[in-house]
Design a protein around this motif. Structure first.
Motif, PDB file in Angstrom:
ATOM      1  N   TYR A  56      46.140  34.270  29.753  1.00 58.99           N
ATOM      2  CA  TYR A  56      44.716  34.426  30.008  1.00 58.99           C
ATOM      3  C   TYR A  56      44.205  35.786  29.542  1.00 58.99           C
ATOM      4  N   GLU A  57      44.976  36.399  28.652  1.00 57.76           N
ATOM      5  CA  GLU A  57      44.560  37.609  27.943  1.00 57.76           C
ATOM      6  C   GLU A  57      44.160  38.736  28.897  1.00 57.76           C
ATOM      7  N   GLY A  58      44.858  38.824  30.012  1.00 63.34           N
ATOM      8  CA  GLY A  58      44.649  39.947  30.925  1.00 63.34           C
ATOM      9  C   GLY A  58      43.373  39.908  31.734  1.00 63.34           C
ATOM     10  N   ARG A  59      42.730  38.752  31.850  1.00 63.86           N
ATOM     11  CA  ARG A  59      41.468  38.669  32.584  1.00 63.86           C
ATOM     12  C   ARG A  59      41.677  38.917  34.065  1.00 63.86           C
ATOM     13  N   ASP A  60      40.629  39.437  34.729  1.00 64.25           N
ATOM     14  CA  ASP A  60      40.695  39.683  36.163  1.00 64.25           C
ATOM     15  C   ASP A  60      40.651  38.362  36.933  1.00 64.25           C
ATOM     16  N   PHE A  61      41.475  38.289  37.955  1.00 60.73           N
ATOM     17  CA  PHE A  61      41.390  37.193  38.926  1.00 60.73           C
ATOM     18  C   PHE A  61      40.989  37.854  40.229  1.00 60.73           C
ATOM     19  N   THR A  62      39.802  37.526  40.724  1.00 62.98           N
ATOM     20  CA  THR A  62      39.175  38.336  41.766  1.00 62.98           C
ATOM     21  C   THR A  62      39.187  37.679  43.139  1.00 62.98           C
ATOM     22  N   PHE A  63      39.722  38.421  44.110  1.00 61.67           N
ATOM     23  CA  PHE A  63      39.636  38.064  45.520  1.00 61.67           C
ATOM     24  C   PHE A  63      38.455  38.806  46.128  1.00 61.67           C
ATOM     25  N   VAL A  64      37.827  38.216  47.146  1.00 60.78           N
ATOM     26  CA  VAL A  64      36.848  38.936  47.940  1.00 60.78           C
ATOM     27  C   VAL A  64      37.312  38.892  49.388  1.00 60.78           C
ATOM     28  N   VAL A 136      38.301  33.432  48.147  1.00 58.97           N
ATOM     29  CA  VAL A 136      37.932  34.179  49.342  1.00 58.97           C
ATOM     30  C   VAL A 136      39.172  34.289  50.223  1.00 58.97           C
ATOM     31  N   LEU A 137      39.588  35.517  50.522  1.00 57.87           N
ATOM     32  CA  LEU A 137      40.686  35.737  51.460  1.00 57.87           C
ATOM     33  C   LEU A 137      40.044  36.010  52.805  1.00 57.87           C
TER      34      LEU A 137
END
Length: 486
Positions: A56-64, A136-137
Protein backbone atom coordinates in the motif's frame (compact mmCIF):
# COMPACT_ATOMS: atom_id res chain seq x y z
CA UNK A 1 -16.97 8.58 53.65
CA UNK A 2 -15.82 7.48 50.35
CA UNK A 3 -12.81 5.76 48.79
CA UNK A 4 -10.96 5.53 45.48
CA UNK A 5 -9.56 2.73 43.43
CA UNK A 6 -8.74 4.18 40.04
CA UNK A 7 -10.17 1.97 37.35
CA UNK A 8 -9.14 2.38 33.75
CA UNK A 9 -11.20 0.20 31.47
CA UNK A 10 -8.88 -1.15 29.00
CA UNK A 11 -9.30 -3.89 27.40
CA UNK A 12 -10.69 -7.44 26.69
CA UNK A 13 -10.47 -10.15 24.61
CA UNK A 14 -7.61 -12.29 25.65
CA UNK A 15 -10.28 -13.00 28.21
CA UNK A 16 -12.13 -16.02 26.89
CA UNK A 17 -9.23 -17.11 24.76
CA UNK A 18 -6.89 -17.72 27.69
CA UNK A 19 -5.18 -21.03 27.13
CA UNK A 20 -3.19 -23.26 29.43
CA UNK A 21 -0.06 -23.36 27.29
CA UNK A 22 2.70 -21.20 28.76
CA UNK A 23 5.07 -19.40 26.46
CA UNK A 24 8.47 -18.30 27.71
CA UNK A 25 10.13 -14.96 27.13
CA UNK A 26 12.34 -16.34 24.36
CA UNK A 27 9.27 -17.26 22.30
CA UNK A 28 8.25 -13.64 21.82
CA UNK A 29 9.08 -13.02 18.17
CA UNK A 30 10.54 -9.73 16.96
CA UNK A 31 9.08 -8.21 13.84
CA UNK A 32 12.55 -7.29 12.66
CA UNK A 33 12.77 -10.90 11.54
CA UNK A 34 10.01 -9.93 9.03
CA UNK A 35 6.40 -11.02 8.97
CA UNK A 36 7.10 -13.89 6.58
CA UNK A 37 9.60 -15.37 8.99
CA UNK A 38 7.10 -15.17 11.82
CA UNK A 39 4.55 -17.08 9.78
CA UNK A 40 6.99 -19.90 9.00
CA UNK A 41 7.74 -20.68 12.64
CA UNK A 42 6.60 -24.05 14.07
CA UNK A 43 2.92 -24.38 14.94
CA UNK A 44 2.22 -22.25 18.03
CA UNK A 45 -1.54 -22.76 18.23
CA UNK A 46 -2.32 -19.51 16.41
CA UNK A 47 -4.78 -19.84 13.54
CA UNK A 48 -3.28 -18.96 10.16
CA UNK A 49 -4.57 -15.82 8.53
CA UNK A 50 -5.69 -15.71 4.89
CA UNK A 51 -4.27 -12.32 3.94
CA UNK A 52 -1.90 -12.07 0.98
CA UNK A 53 1.09 -9.78 1.40
CA UNK A 54 0.31 -6.38 -0.15
CA UNK A 55 2.00 -3.09 -0.98
CA UNK A 56 0.00 0.00 0.00
CA UNK A 57 3.02 2.21 -0.66
CA UNK A 58 3.42 3.31 2.94
CA UNK A 59 0.00 4.93 3.29
CA UNK A 60 -1.27 5.88 6.75
CA UNK A 61 -3.80 3.61 8.42
CA UNK A 62 -5.48 5.83 10.96
CA UNK A 63 -7.02 5.00 14.33
CA UNK A 64 -9.05 7.55 16.28
CA UNK A 65 -9.16 7.31 20.07
CA UNK A 66 -10.50 9.35 22.95
CA UNK A 67 -7.81 11.42 24.68
CA UNK A 68 -5.72 9.48 27.23
CA UNK A 69 -6.98 6.15 25.91
CA UNK A 70 -4.91 6.84 22.82
CA UNK A 71 -1.28 6.14 23.68
CA UNK A 72 -0.05 3.30 25.84
CA UNK A 73 1.98 0.13 25.64
CA UNK A 74 -1.02 -1.89 24.49
CA UNK A 75 -1.65 -0.30 21.10
CA UNK A 76 0.83 2.29 19.82
CA UNK A 77 4.55 2.12 20.55
CA UNK A 78 7.15 4.14 18.68
CA UNK A 79 10.17 2.09 19.67
CA UNK A 80 11.28 -1.27 21.01
CA UNK A 81 12.14 -0.39 24.60
CA UNK A 82 13.25 -2.46 27.55
CA UNK A 83 9.66 -2.86 28.70
CA UNK A 84 8.39 -6.29 27.66
CA UNK A 85 4.91 -5.06 26.69
CA UNK A 86 6.12 -2.01 24.80
CA UNK A 87 8.60 -4.18 22.90
CA UNK A 88 5.89 -6.72 22.01
CA UNK A 89 3.55 -3.88 20.96
CA UNK A 90 6.23 -2.38 18.70
CA UNK A 91 7.09 -5.76 17.18
CA UNK A 92 3.43 -6.64 16.55
CA UNK A 93 2.74 -3.31 14.86
CA UNK A 94 5.89 -3.50 12.76
CA UNK A 95 4.93 -6.99 11.56
CA UNK A 96 1.61 -5.66 10.24
CA UNK A 97 3.16 -2.53 8.76
CA UNK A 98 5.77 -4.55 6.86
CA UNK A 99 3.24 -7.11 5.64
CA UNK A 100 0.99 -4.47 4.06
CA UNK A 101 3.50 -1.62 3.67
CA UNK A 102 1.38 0.78 5.71
CA UNK A 103 2.02 3.09 8.67
CA UNK A 104 -0.20 2.72 11.75
CA UNK A 105 -1.17 6.19 12.94
CA UNK A 106 -3.25 7.30 15.91
CA UNK A 107 -5.29 10.48 16.28
CA UNK A 108 -6.15 11.17 19.93
CA UNK A 109 -9.19 13.43 20.36
CA UNK A 110 -8.86 15.74 23.41
CA UNK A 111 -11.43 14.78 26.03
CA UNK A 112 -14.76 15.75 24.42
CA UNK A 113 -16.56 15.61 27.76
CA UNK A 114 -19.55 13.41 26.90
CA UNK A 115 -20.31 10.21 25.03
CA UNK A 116 -22.52 12.09 22.58
CA UNK A 117 -19.80 14.63 21.91
CA UNK A 118 -17.34 11.81 21.25
CA UNK A 119 -19.71 10.22 18.74
CA UNK A 120 -20.09 13.60 17.03
CA UNK A 121 -16.45 13.43 15.88
CA UNK A 122 -17.24 10.22 14.02
CA UNK A 123 -20.47 11.68 12.65
CA UNK A 124 -18.62 14.78 11.40
CA UNK A 125 -16.17 12.61 9.48
CA UNK A 126 -19.04 10.68 7.91
CA UNK A 127 -20.94 13.83 6.96
CA UNK A 128 -17.86 15.48 5.45
CA UNK A 129 -16.93 12.42 3.42
CA UNK A 130 -13.28 12.88 4.42
CA UNK A 131 -12.78 9.31 5.56
CA UNK A 132 -10.08 10.49 7.97
CA UNK A 133 -10.49 7.50 10.28
CA UNK A 134 -10.05 3.86 9.30
CA UNK A 135 -10.88 2.34 12.70
CA UNK A 136 -12.35 3.71 15.93
CA UNK A 137 -10.59 2.30 18.99
CA UNK A 138 -13.40 2.75 21.48
CA UNK A 139 -13.32 2.40 25.26
CA UNK A 140 -15.99 -0.01 26.19
CA UNK A 141 -19.28 1.87 26.19
CA UNK A 142 -18.35 5.41 25.09
CA UNK A 143 -20.75 6.72 22.47
CA UNK A 144 -21.74 3.33 21.11
CA UNK A 145 -25.46 4.02 21.61
CA UNK A 146 -25.14 7.25 19.61
CA UNK A 147 -23.05 5.61 16.89
CA UNK A 148 -25.44 2.69 16.43
CA UNK A 149 -28.63 4.75 16.44
CA UNK A 150 -26.95 7.36 14.22
CA UNK A 151 -26.09 4.73 11.56
CA UNK A 152 -22.38 5.48 11.83
CA UNK A 153 -20.93 1.96 11.86
CA UNK A 154 -20.32 -1.09 9.67
CA UNK A 155 -21.27 -4.61 10.69
CA UNK A 156 -17.99 -6.51 11.17
CA UNK A 157 -19.60 -9.44 9.38
CA UNK A 158 -19.68 -7.25 6.25
CA UNK A 159 -16.00 -6.29 6.37
CA UNK A 160 -13.90 -8.15 3.74
CA UNK A 161 -11.05 -10.40 4.91
CA UNK A 162 -12.41 -10.63 8.45
CA UNK A 163 -12.85 -14.18 9.75
CA UNK A 164 -14.36 -13.93 13.21
CA UNK A 165 -14.14 -17.72 13.64
CA UNK A 166 -10.33 -17.53 13.98
CA UNK A 167 -8.99 -18.05 17.48
CA UNK A 168 -7.44 -14.58 17.61
CA UNK A 169 -10.94 -13.03 17.62
CA UNK A 170 -13.01 -13.09 20.81
CA UNK A 171 -15.72 -15.67 20.28
CA UNK A 172 -17.72 -14.92 23.43
CA UNK A 173 -18.03 -11.26 22.46
CA UNK A 174 -19.19 -12.32 19.01
CA UNK A 175 -21.96 -14.39 20.57
CA UNK A 176 -23.17 -12.00 23.28
CA UNK A 177 -22.99 -8.60 21.54
CA UNK A 178 -24.45 -9.43 18.12
CA UNK A 179 -27.88 -7.79 17.76
CA UNK A 180 -30.07 -9.59 15.19
CA UNK A 181 -26.81 -11.10 13.96
CA UNK A 182 -25.22 -7.67 13.42
CA UNK A 183 -21.92 -7.03 15.21
CA UNK A 184 -20.93 -3.38 15.43
CA UNK A 185 -18.25 -3.93 18.08
CA UNK A 186 -15.45 -6.46 17.81
CA UNK A 187 -12.31 -7.34 19.70
CA UNK A 188 -9.62 -9.96 19.59
CA UNK A 189 -6.10 -10.45 20.86
CA UNK A 190 -5.21 -6.91 19.79
CA UNK A 191 -7.08 -5.81 22.91
CA UNK A 192 -5.48 -6.77 26.26
CA UNK A 193 -7.57 -8.78 28.69
CA UNK A 194 -9.59 -6.98 31.31
CA UNK A 195 -11.85 -8.70 33.79
CA UNK A 196 -13.39 -7.36 37.00
CA UNK A 197 -12.04 -8.98 40.16
CA UNK A 198 -11.21 -8.47 43.82
CA UNK A 199 -7.84 -8.01 45.48
CA UNK A 200 -7.32 -8.79 49.15
CA UNK A 201 -4.81 -7.85 51.85
CA UNK A 202 -3.06 -11.03 53.01
CA UNK A 203 -1.76 -9.44 56.20
CA UNK A 204 -5.26 -8.49 57.36
CA UNK A 205 -6.44 -11.96 56.45
CA UNK A 206 -3.80 -13.42 58.78
CA UNK A 207 -4.24 -10.84 61.56
CA UNK A 208 -7.97 -11.53 61.79
CA UNK A 209 -7.62 -15.34 61.56
CA UNK A 210 -9.73 -15.56 58.42
CA UNK A 211 -9.82 -18.69 56.21
CA UNK A 212 -7.60 -19.18 53.19
CA UNK A 213 -9.68 -17.32 50.61
CA UNK A 214 -8.21 -19.23 47.71
CA UNK A 215 -9.29 -22.52 49.23
CA UNK A 216 -12.79 -21.10 49.64
CA UNK A 217 -12.78 -20.10 45.96
CA UNK A 218 -11.50 -23.43 44.67
CA UNK A 219 -14.03 -25.33 46.80
CA UNK A 220 -16.80 -23.41 45.03
CA UNK A 221 -17.96 -21.74 48.26
CA UNK A 222 -16.87 -18.17 47.54
CA UNK A 223 -20.31 -16.55 47.76
CA UNK A 224 -21.74 -13.11 48.44
CA UNK A 225 -22.59 -14.12 52.02
CA UNK A 226 -19.00 -15.26 52.68
CA UNK A 227 -17.64 -12.05 51.21
CA UNK A 228 -19.88 -9.94 53.47
CA UNK A 229 -19.07 -12.08 56.52
CA UNK A 230 -15.31 -11.70 56.10
CA UNK A 231 -15.63 -7.99 55.37
CA UNK A 232 -17.60 -7.38 58.56
CA UNK A 233 -15.02 -9.33 60.59
CA UNK A 234 -12.20 -6.93 59.74
CA UNK A 235 -13.99 -3.60 60.12
CA UNK A 236 -12.74 -1.83 63.27
CA UNK A 237 -12.23 1.64 64.74
CA UNK A 238 -8.45 1.30 64.98
CA UNK A 239 -7.68 4.69 66.55
CA UNK A 240 -10.63 4.46 68.98
CA UNK A 241 -11.98 7.93 68.22
CA UNK A 242 -15.52 6.66 67.88
CA UNK A 243 -15.80 7.36 64.17
CA UNK A 244 -14.62 5.71 60.97
CA UNK A 245 -11.98 7.55 58.96
CA UNK A 246 -9.16 6.66 56.57
CA UNK A 247 -7.13 5.67 59.67
CA UNK A 248 -9.42 2.71 60.44
CA UNK A 249 -9.87 -0.77 58.95
CA UNK A 250 -12.60 -1.64 56.47
CA UNK A 251 -13.81 -4.86 54.96
CA UNK A 252 -14.37 -3.45 51.47
CA UNK A 253 -13.32 -0.24 49.75
CA UNK A 254 -14.42 0.75 46.29
CA UNK A 255 -15.04 3.47 43.76
CA UNK A 256 -18.81 3.58 43.33
CA UNK A 257 -19.64 3.75 39.68
CA UNK A 258 -20.35 0.51 37.81
CA UNK A 259 -20.26 -1.88 40.75
CA UNK A 260 -23.76 -3.26 40.41
CA UNK A 261 -22.82 -4.68 37.01
CA UNK A 262 -19.90 -6.68 38.35
CA UNK A 263 -22.00 -8.21 41.16
CA UNK A 264 -24.98 -8.69 38.86
CA UNK A 265 -22.89 -10.57 36.30
CA UNK A 266 -21.06 -12.50 39.03
CA UNK A 267 -24.50 -13.69 40.17
CA UNK A 268 -24.90 -15.25 36.70
CA UNK A 269 -27.43 -12.70 35.51
CA UNK A 270 -27.54 -10.25 32.60
CA UNK A 271 -28.97 -6.77 32.99
CA UNK A 272 -29.93 -6.94 29.32
CA UNK A 273 -30.00 -10.04 27.12
CA UNK A 274 -30.48 -10.89 23.44
CA UNK A 275 -33.93 -12.45 23.09
CA UNK A 276 -34.99 -15.14 20.60
CA UNK A 277 -35.59 -12.46 17.95
CA UNK A 278 -32.06 -11.12 18.40
CA UNK A 279 -33.22 -7.94 20.16
CA UNK A 280 -31.79 -6.30 23.28
CA UNK A 281 -34.25 -6.82 26.14
CA UNK A 282 -34.02 -5.78 29.80
CA UNK A 283 -34.12 -8.79 32.11
CA UNK A 284 -37.58 -8.96 33.74
CA UNK A 285 -37.81 -8.34 37.47
CA UNK A 286 -37.44 -11.48 39.55
CA UNK A 287 -36.82 -12.47 43.16
CA UNK A 288 -33.11 -13.03 42.63
CA UNK A 289 -32.61 -9.47 41.34
CA UNK A 290 -34.45 -7.98 44.31
CA UNK A 291 -32.53 -10.13 46.80
CA UNK A 292 -29.15 -9.33 45.26
CA UNK A 293 -29.63 -5.57 45.18
CA UNK A 294 -31.25 -5.49 48.63
CA UNK A 295 -28.44 -7.52 50.18
CA UNK A 296 -25.76 -5.34 48.63
CA UNK A 297 -27.64 -2.21 49.63
CA UNK A 298 -27.73 -3.31 53.28
CA UNK A 299 -24.04 -4.20 53.16
CA UNK A 300 -22.99 -0.89 51.61
CA UNK A 301 -24.89 1.00 54.33
CA UNK A 302 -22.62 -0.41 57.05
CA UNK A 303 -19.28 0.88 58.30
CA UNK A 304 -17.70 -2.21 56.72
CA UNK A 305 -17.70 -0.52 53.32
CA UNK A 306 -15.72 2.60 52.49
CA UNK A 307 -16.99 4.14 49.28
CA UNK A 308 -16.33 7.23 47.25
CA UNK A 309 -17.56 8.81 44.06
CA UNK A 310 -15.55 10.61 41.41
CA UNK A 311 -16.80 13.97 42.72
CA UNK A 312 -15.26 13.44 46.15
CA UNK A 313 -12.21 15.41 47.23
CA UNK A 314 -8.85 13.68 47.11
CA UNK A 315 -8.52 13.68 50.92
CA UNK A 316 -11.62 11.51 51.15
CA UNK A 317 -10.15 8.81 48.94
CA UNK A 318 -8.33 5.75 50.19
CA UNK A 319 -5.98 3.53 48.23
CA UNK A 320 -6.05 -0.25 48.72
CA UNK A 321 -2.23 -0.18 48.76
CA UNK A 322 -2.36 1.82 52.01
CA UNK A 323 -3.29 -1.41 53.78
CA UNK A 324 -6.48 -0.31 55.54
CA UNK A 325 -8.98 -2.45 53.66
CA UNK A 326 -9.37 -6.22 53.37
CA UNK A 327 -11.00 -6.29 49.93
CA UNK A 328 -11.20 -3.91 47.02
CA UNK A 329 -12.53 -4.30 43.50
CA UNK A 330 -10.35 -3.69 40.47
CA UNK A 331 -9.63 -5.20 37.06
CA UNK A 332 -6.90 -7.43 35.71
CA UNK A 333 -5.30 -4.64 33.72
CA UNK A 334 -4.83 -2.62 36.93
CA UNK A 335 -2.89 -5.31 38.81
CA UNK A 336 0.31 -3.75 37.51
CA UNK A 337 -0.36 -0.74 39.74
CA UNK A 338 0.01 -2.93 42.85
CA UNK A 339 3.51 -4.17 42.03
CA UNK A 340 5.08 -1.76 44.53
CA UNK A 341 2.58 -2.47 47.32
CA UNK A 342 4.50 -3.41 50.48
CA UNK A 343 1.80 -5.62 51.99
CA UNK A 344 1.26 -8.89 50.14
CA UNK A 345 -1.98 -9.22 48.20
CA UNK A 346 -3.94 -11.88 46.34
CA UNK A 347 -6.58 -11.97 43.59
CA UNK A 348 -10.13 -13.35 43.83
CA UNK A 349 -13.18 -13.48 41.56
CA UNK A 350 -16.24 -11.39 42.42
CA UNK A 351 -18.27 -13.79 44.60
CA UNK A 352 -21.09 -16.02 43.33
CA UNK A 353 -24.68 -15.34 44.34
CA UNK A 354 -24.84 -18.53 46.42
CA UNK A 355 -23.45 -22.07 46.56
CA UNK A 356 -26.12 -23.36 44.19
CA UNK A 357 -24.57 -21.32 41.37
CA UNK A 358 -22.38 -23.63 39.33
CA UNK A 359 -19.61 -21.32 38.11
CA UNK A 360 -17.99 -18.00 38.89
CA UNK A 361 -18.72 -15.34 36.26
CA UNK A 362 -16.60 -12.24 35.65
CA UNK A 363 -17.69 -8.97 34.05
CA UNK A 364 -15.49 -8.27 31.04
CA UNK A 365 -14.58 -4.77 29.97
CA UNK A 366 -12.64 -3.68 26.96
CA UNK A 367 -11.72 -1.44 24.19
CA UNK A 368 -13.53 -2.31 20.98
CA UNK A 369 -12.80 -1.90 17.32
CA UNK A 370 -15.48 -0.03 15.38
CA UNK A 371 -15.58 0.62 11.63
CA UNK A 372 -16.99 4.07 10.71
CA UNK A 373 -19.22 4.26 7.64
CA UNK A 374 -16.89 6.90 6.17
CA UNK A 375 -13.90 4.61 5.51
CA UNK A 376 -12.37 4.94 2.05
CA UNK A 377 -10.86 1.46 1.78
CA UNK A 378 -12.92 -1.16 3.59
CA UNK A 379 -10.70 -3.95 2.26
CA UNK A 380 -7.63 -2.45 3.90
CA UNK A 381 -9.59 -2.13 7.16
CA UNK A 382 -10.33 -5.86 7.03
CA UNK A 383 -6.75 -6.84 6.20
CA UNK A 384 -5.25 -4.64 8.91
CA UNK A 385 -7.68 -5.65 11.65
CA UNK A 386 -7.25 -9.34 10.82
CA UNK A 387 -3.45 -9.09 10.88
CA UNK A 388 -3.34 -6.99 14.06
CA UNK A 389 -5.27 -9.66 15.92
CA UNK A 390 -3.30 -12.52 14.34
CA UNK A 391 0.09 -11.04 15.24
CA UNK A 392 -1.19 -10.00 18.66
CA UNK A 393 -1.91 -13.61 19.49
CA UNK A 394 1.47 -14.63 18.11
CA UNK A 395 3.64 -11.84 19.51
CA UNK A 396 1.84 -9.72 22.13
CA UNK A 397 -0.30 -12.24 23.94
CA UNK A 398 2.64 -14.36 25.24
CA UNK A 399 4.27 -11.21 26.61
CA UNK A 400 1.10 -10.05 28.32
CA UNK A 401 -0.08 -13.30 29.86
CA UNK A 402 3.01 -15.32 30.53
CA UNK A 403 5.61 -12.66 31.23
CA UNK A 404 3.86 -9.53 32.52
CA UNK A 405 0.57 -10.64 34.09
CA UNK A 406 1.50 -13.97 35.67
CA UNK A 407 5.25 -13.38 35.89
CA UNK A 408 5.44 -9.83 37.27
CA UNK A 409 2.12 -8.47 38.49
CA UNK A 410 0.84 -11.25 40.73
CA UNK A 411 2.74 -12.86 43.58
CA UNK A 412 1.48 -16.40 44.12
CA UNK A 413 0.41 -19.51 42.24
CA UNK A 414 -3.09 -19.37 43.72
CA UNK A 415 -3.70 -15.95 42.17
CA UNK A 416 -2.47 -17.28 38.83
CA UNK A 417 -5.09 -20.02 39.05
CA UNK A 418 -7.72 -17.39 39.90
CA UNK A 419 -6.74 -15.44 36.77
CA UNK A 420 -7.52 -18.55 34.74
CA UNK A 421 -10.99 -18.57 36.32
CA UNK A 422 -11.47 -14.89 35.50
CA UNK A 423 -10.49 -15.33 31.86
CA UNK A 424 -12.42 -18.55 31.36
CA UNK A 425 -15.67 -17.20 32.83
CA UNK A 426 -15.73 -13.66 31.42
CA UNK A 427 -19.04 -12.24 30.23
CA UNK A 428 -19.97 -9.02 28.44
CA UNK A 429 -22.90 -6.92 29.64
CA UNK A 430 -24.79 -5.87 26.52
CA UNK A 431 -26.93 -3.46 28.54
CA UNK A 432 -23.94 -1.50 29.75
CA UNK A 433 -22.03 -1.54 26.46
CA UNK A 434 -24.94 -0.45 24.29
CA UNK A 435 -26.77 1.59 26.91
CA UNK A 436 -23.92 3.11 28.98
CA UNK A 437 -25.05 5.27 31.90
CA UNK A 438 -28.76 4.83 31.34
CA UNK A 439 -31.38 4.67 34.10
CA UNK A 440 -31.10 0.90 34.39
CA UNK A 441 -27.41 0.11 34.01
CA UNK A 442 -26.36 3.11 36.06
CA UNK A 443 -29.15 4.56 38.19
CA UNK A 444 -29.96 1.19 39.71
CA UNK A 445 -26.44 1.26 41.14
CA UNK A 446 -27.41 4.29 43.20
CA UNK A 447 -29.34 1.87 45.41
CA UNK A 448 -26.02 0.49 46.63
CA UNK A 449 -24.80 3.68 48.24
CA UNK A 450 -27.51 6.34 48.25
CA UNK A 451 -29.92 7.30 51.02
CA UNK A 452 -32.92 6.73 48.79
CA UNK A 453 -35.79 4.96 50.53
CA UNK A 454 -37.30 3.74 47.28
CA UNK A 455 -37.96 0.03 47.03
CA UNK A 456 -35.94 -1.85 44.41
CA UNK A 457 -38.93 -3.69 43.00
CA UNK A 458 -41.14 -0.60 42.70
CA UNK A 459 -38.37 1.42 41.03
CA UNK A 460 -37.72 -1.43 38.62
CA UNK A 461 -41.38 -1.79 37.67
CA UNK A 462 -41.85 1.96 37.30
CA UNK A 463 -38.91 2.42 34.96
CA UNK A 464 -38.32 -0.76 32.97
CA UNK A 465 -40.75 -0.03 30.11
CA UNK A 466 -39.56 3.55 29.68
CA UNK A 467 -35.90 2.52 29.64
CA UNK A 468 -36.59 -0.32 27.20
CA UNK A 469 -38.28 2.09 24.79
CA UNK A 470 -35.85 4.99 25.14
CA UNK A 471 -32.63 2.98 24.92
CA UNK A 472 -32.86 -0.60 23.73
CA UNK A 473 -35.82 -0.41 21.37
CA UNK A 474 -34.07 2.46 19.59
CA UNK A 475 -30.99 0.30 19.12
CA UNK A 476 -33.08 -2.64 17.92
CA UNK A 477 -34.84 -0.41 15.40
CA UNK A 478 -31.53 1.04 14.19
CA UNK A 479 -30.16 -2.45 13.60
CA UNK A 480 -33.26 -3.45 11.61
CA UNK A 481 -32.87 -0.31 9.49
CA UNK A 482 -29.20 -1.13 8.89
CA UNK A 483 -30.09 -4.64 7.73
CA UNK A 484 -32.77 -3.36 5.38
CA UNK A 485 -30.38 -0.82 3.91
CA UNK A 486 -27.66 -3.42 3.47
Amino acid sequence: MKVRITVIFLMLSFILCACSDKVSDKNISHASNTAEATDTEPDDGVDKHDIEKSDYEGRDFTFVTWDDFSTNKYFFCEESSGDILETACFDRNLAVEEYLNIKLVNIGIPNPGTEARWASFIQSDIMSGDGAYDIVLNSWYLGIFEMVTGNMLFDWNDVPYIDLSKNYWNQTLNETLAIQGVLFVAAGDYIPANSRCLVYNKQLQIDYNLPNFNEVVFSGNWTLDKFIEYSNAVTSDVDGDGKFTVADYYGFSLYCDYNLQEFFVAADMDTVYINEDGDLTITPLNEKIVNLISKLRDFFAKDSVYTYHWRDAAELQMDFADGHTLFSDTSTDELEQLRTMEVDFGVLPIPKYDENQKNYVSLAGSYYLLVPRSVKDIELVGKTAELLNHYSRKIYRPAYFDVALTGKYIRDNESEAVLEILFDTARYDAGFIYGAYNPFSYNMMQFLYSDSKAEVASYYRANIDRIQKSIYDKINEAVRAYKEES
